[in-house]
Design a protein around this motif. Structure first.
Motif, short mmCIF file in Angstrom:
data_model
loop_
_atom_site.label_atom_id
_atom_site.label_comp_id
_atom_site.label_asym_id
_atom_site.label_seq_id
_atom_site.Cartn_x
_atom_site.Cartn_y
_atom_site.Cartn_z
N GLN A 117 0.84 -1.20 0.00
CA GLN A 117 0.00 0.00 0.00
C GLN A 117 0.87 1.24 0.00
O GLN A 117 1.95 1.26 0.59
CB GLN A 117 -0.91 0.01 1.24
N GLY A 118 0.38 2.28 -0.69
CA GLY A 118 1.01 3.58 -0.58
C GLY A 118 1.67 4.12 -1.83
O GLY A 118 2.31 5.16 -1.79
N ARG A 140 3.15 -15.84 -7.34
CA ARG A 140 2.41 -15.43 -6.15
C ARG A 140 1.48 -14.26 -6.49
O ARG A 140 1.90 -13.31 -7.16
CB ARG A 140 3.38 -14.97 -5.07
N PRO A 141 0.21 -14.26 -6.04
CA PRO A 141 -0.65 -13.09 -6.26
C PRO A 141 -0.09 -11.86 -5.56
O PRO A 141 0.34 -11.92 -4.40
CB PRO A 141 -1.98 -13.52 -5.65
N VAL A 142 -0.08 -10.74 -6.27
CA VAL A 142 0.38 -9.47 -5.72
C VAL A 142 -0.73 -8.44 -5.93
O VAL A 142 -1.23 -8.26 -7.04
CB VAL A 142 1.67 -8.98 -6.42
N ALA A 143 -1.09 -7.75 -4.84
CA ALA A 143 -2.10 -6.69 -4.90
C ALA A 143 -1.55 -5.47 -4.20
O ALA A 143 -1.27 -5.50 -3.00
CB ALA A 143 -3.40 -7.14 -4.25
N LEU A 144 -1.39 -4.38 -4.94
CA LEU A 144 -0.83 -3.14 -4.41
C LEU A 144 -1.90 -2.05 -4.47
O LEU A 144 -2.55 -1.88 -5.50
CB LEU A 144 0.40 -2.72 -5.21
N ALA A 152 -5.72 0.11 -7.72
CA ALA A 152 -5.03 -1.11 -7.30
C ALA A 152 -4.25 -1.64 -8.48
O ALA A 152 -4.72 -1.65 -9.62
CB ALA A 152 -6.03 -2.16 -6.81
N TRP A 153 -3.04 -2.10 -8.19
CA TRP A 153 -2.13 -2.63 -9.22
C TRP A 153 -1.92 -4.10 -8.90
O TRP A 153 -1.38 -4.44 -7.84
CB TRP A 153 -0.84 -1.83 -9.19
N LEU A 154 -2.34 -4.97 -9.82
CA LEU A 154 -2.31 -6.41 -9.60
C LEU A 154 -1.44 -7.09 -10.65
O LEU A 154 -1.38 -6.65 -11.81
CB LEU A 154 -3.73 -7.01 -9.67
N HIS A 175 -14.20 1.83 -9.01
CA HIS A 175 -15.04 0.67 -8.67
C HIS A 175 -14.36 -0.65 -9.05
O HIS A 175 -14.50 -1.64 -8.32
CB HIS A 175 -16.40 0.78 -9.35
N GLN A 176 -13.65 -0.67 -10.16
CA GLN A 176 -12.94 -1.90 -10.52
C GLN A 176 -11.94 -2.28 -9.45
O GLN A 176 -11.81 -3.45 -9.09
CB GLN A 176 -12.23 -1.73 -11.87
N ALA A 177 -11.23 -1.28 -8.92
CA ALA A 177 -10.25 -1.55 -7.87
C ALA A 177 -10.93 -2.02 -6.59
O ALA A 177 -10.51 -2.99 -5.96
CB ALA A 177 -9.42 -0.30 -7.60
N PHE A 178 -12.01 -1.34 -6.19
CA PHE A 178 -12.71 -1.71 -4.96
C PHE A 178 -13.23 -3.14 -5.05
O PHE A 178 -13.10 -3.93 -4.11
CB PHE A 178 -13.87 -0.75 -4.70
N GLU A 179 -13.81 -3.49 -6.19
CA GLU A 179 -14.38 -4.82 -6.35
C GLU A 179 -13.30 -5.90 -6.35
O GLU A 179 -13.48 -6.98 -5.78
CB GLU A 179 -15.19 -4.88 -7.64
N ALA A 180 -12.18 -5.61 -6.99
CA ALA A 180 -11.08 -6.59 -7.02
C ALA A 180 -10.53 -6.83 -5.63
O ALA A 180 -10.28 -7.98 -5.23
CB ALA A 180 -9.99 -6.11 -7.96
N LEU A 181 -10.34 -5.78 -4.86
CA LEU A 181 -9.79 -5.94 -3.52
C LEU A 181 -10.76 -6.67 -2.61
O LEU A 181 -10.34 -7.48 -1.76
CB LEU A 181 -9.44 -4.57 -2.93
N GLN A 182 -12.06 -6.44 -2.80
CA GLN A 182 -13.04 -7.17 -1.99
C GLN A 182 -13.08 -8.65 -2.34
O GLN A 182 -13.49 -9.48 -1.51
CB GLN A 182 -14.42 -6.55 -2.18
N ALA A 183 -12.66 -9.00 -3.54
CA ALA A 183 -12.68 -10.40 -3.97
C ALA A 183 -11.48 -11.19 -3.44
O ALA A 183 -11.46 -12.42 -3.56
CB ALA A 183 -12.71 -10.47 -5.49
#
Length: 504
Positions: A117-118, A140-144, A152-154, A175-183
């Motif tokens: 994050q950041g 490995r999955p990476v979510a920033l 969000a950068w995946l 919204h795309q970022a919010f939905e991806a992070l919630q998943a």
């Protein structure tokens, strides 16, 4: 620290959890006189200048006591979780972020999602892309998460995990970022609650006695669970999102209502709504196009909630006693939010209010709209604002103009966008710089007293009858230089007559 040498054991115990206590030889507010404050049953029951009150007594040796501080805009669970993630703040390019990911991936358990994050890509010379992350972390999955929480950068593995394997770049916004992070796999509730409790204790150590939590979840349910499991160390107003509005209305909850079985520390908060995105992602809705985006569909930013729907939701909320809190960053977004408050005819809040037209400055006070602002953003975002809002930054983060026009300001951090530390915001508002550079638009500085009041929900004095939510600091804020104000040494914090930090 205040010495307890010579204090009998029973009295020392009483000072730990006082039902009644006198704070003696304490400065009564910033620049205030020496006096004493009597606390009983969780309230301030007496204040005297240059006098003593009955015991038990805690001698504070001339330190300054202030009203307890509030952070009026927090994403508590995300702030707590991000303290356990890779810190990407200050990294100046996509490649530097990718290298940080490579280093932090070593030794992690197989299959665990690497969270960071950041990052702030608004000034980067290169663009975030999934291929960069794939090179350093292919399996490995990476979510920033961006610093402003709006992107969000995946990497490819993470895109597959959240069902977006065909995304072209891996950089998701809004919204795309919010939905991806919630998943993504959720942190177990008991783990997250422990992290939140730790973060609240750390906030208390900085003088915080309350927050408004805008975390994107069922905040009322989450905080009710936390309060049932252990005493809260801060007061919380739990914001409601539109998907939970009907449930709140069915329960008869109004903004400010105290939730049962929470020792009076948990209240129903406002309804959170969005008009636009953010500056760093160039999605804040503006009257002028972003440089380099002219002629594109999102040249002026994005409108998150259509105006008619914004007004409809606000009317439904205020009709049931729930105050709207409208996210608005760009100048066009703020105009729309103020227009909506005028149409509804009821007061509320605008969160952020970062860029304003001159015509809108006076409308905050006229409409009774509180500006919930984050002064640390002014110092953090000065460079990206100079680039993307070039020629308009004289009306960005315009706190002095808002105050002069009679607006009510409430300071927050937007943690984790900025740290949950009110002194960083106070210092940024007073000095308009967070480093060694000269003040950025010094004409928008605010006085120390005004900054303190904005960090205490308008309280500026220790008053009889108020809840005993207090902070004791080592240095009078009126006598502190910029660095001392940012790093203000907090001696003790009291919440409803109970010590949540210190005093020894």
């Amino acid at each position: 620290m205040t010495s307890l040498d010579g204090i009998p054991g029973p009295l020392a115990d009483e000072l730990d959890t006082p039902s009644a206590l006198t704070l003696s030889r304490v400065r009564l507010g910033a620049g205030g006189p020496l006096g004493s404050v009597r606390i009983a049953e969780g309230k301030v029951v007496a204040v005297v200048v240059e006098g003593e009150l009955e015991g038990p007594v805690l001698d504070l040796d001339g330190r300054t006591v202030l009203p307890g501080l509030w952070d009026a805009h927090v994403h508590a669970a995300q702030w707590a979780g991000n303290r356990h993630r890779v810190d990407l703040a200050g990294l100046g390019s996509a490649r530097k972020v990718a290298e940080a990911v490579r280093l932090h991936s070593v030794g992690l358990p197989a299959g665990e999602v690497l969270m960071g994050q950041g990052f702030r890509d608004g000034l980067w010379p290169d663009a975030p892309h999934k291929a960069l992350l794939d090179q350093v972390c292919p399996d490995r999955p990476v979510a920033l998460i961006s610093a402003d929480l709006h992107a969000a950068w995946l990497n490819s593995a993470c895109l597959q995990l959240v069902g977006r394997g065909d995304h072209e770049t891996g950089l998701l916004r809004e919204h795309q970022a919010f939905e991806a992070l919630q998943a993504l796999p959720a942190v177990p509730a008991e783990v997250l609650d422990r992290w939140v409790a730790e973060a609240c204790r750390d906030a208390a150590a900085r003088g915080v006695t309350g927050i408004i939590d805008f975390h994107f979840s069922d905040n009322i349910a989450d905080w009710s669970r936390r309060a049932a499991n252990s005493p809260l160390d801060i007061r919380v107003q739990a914001a409601v999102y539109p998907r939970h509005l009907d449930a709140a209305i069915e329960r008869g909850l109004r903004t400010g209502d105290v939730l049962p079985a929470t020792d009076g520390l948990l209240q129903a908060g406002p309804l959170k709504l969005f008009t636009d995105g953010s500056l760093n992602t160039r999605t804040a809705l503006c009257c002028d196009p972003y440089p380099g985006l002219e002629g594109t569909p999102e040249a002026y930013g994005i409108e998150e909630t259509p105006y008619e729907e914004l007004v409809r939701l606000m009317r439904r909320a205020v009709g049931h006693g729930i105050e709207p809190a409208v996210h608005a960053i760009g100048d066009r977004a703020n105009t729309l939010a103020l227009d909506a408050f005028a149409a509804v005819g009821r007061p509320g809040r605008i969160e952020h209010a970062q860029l304003l037209t001159a015509a809108d400055i006076g409308r905050f006070a006229a409409l009774g709209v509180t500006a919930g602002v984050q002064p640390a953003h002014a110092t953090d975002d000065r460079d990206v604002a100079d680039r993307h809002w070039a020629g308009r930054t004289g009306r960005a983060f315009a706190y002095a103009d808002l105050l002069a026009a009679g607006a009510r300001l409430e300071f927050g951090s937007d943690a984790p966008v900025s740290p949950l530390d009110p002194w960083l915001g106070i210092a940024a508002a007073v000095h308009r710089t967070g480093d060694e550079r000269p003040a950025w638009h010094p004409e928008q500085r605010v006085p120390v007293r005004a900054a303190l009041a904005a960090s205490a929900r308008g309280r500026s004095e220790i008053r009889v009858g108020d809840a005993a939510d207090l902070v004791v600091v080592e240095v009078d804020p009126l006598e502190a230089d910029a660095r001392t104000l940012r790093e203000m040494p907090v001696h003790a914090t009291m919440l409803g007559g109970r010590w949540t930090h210190g005093p020894y």
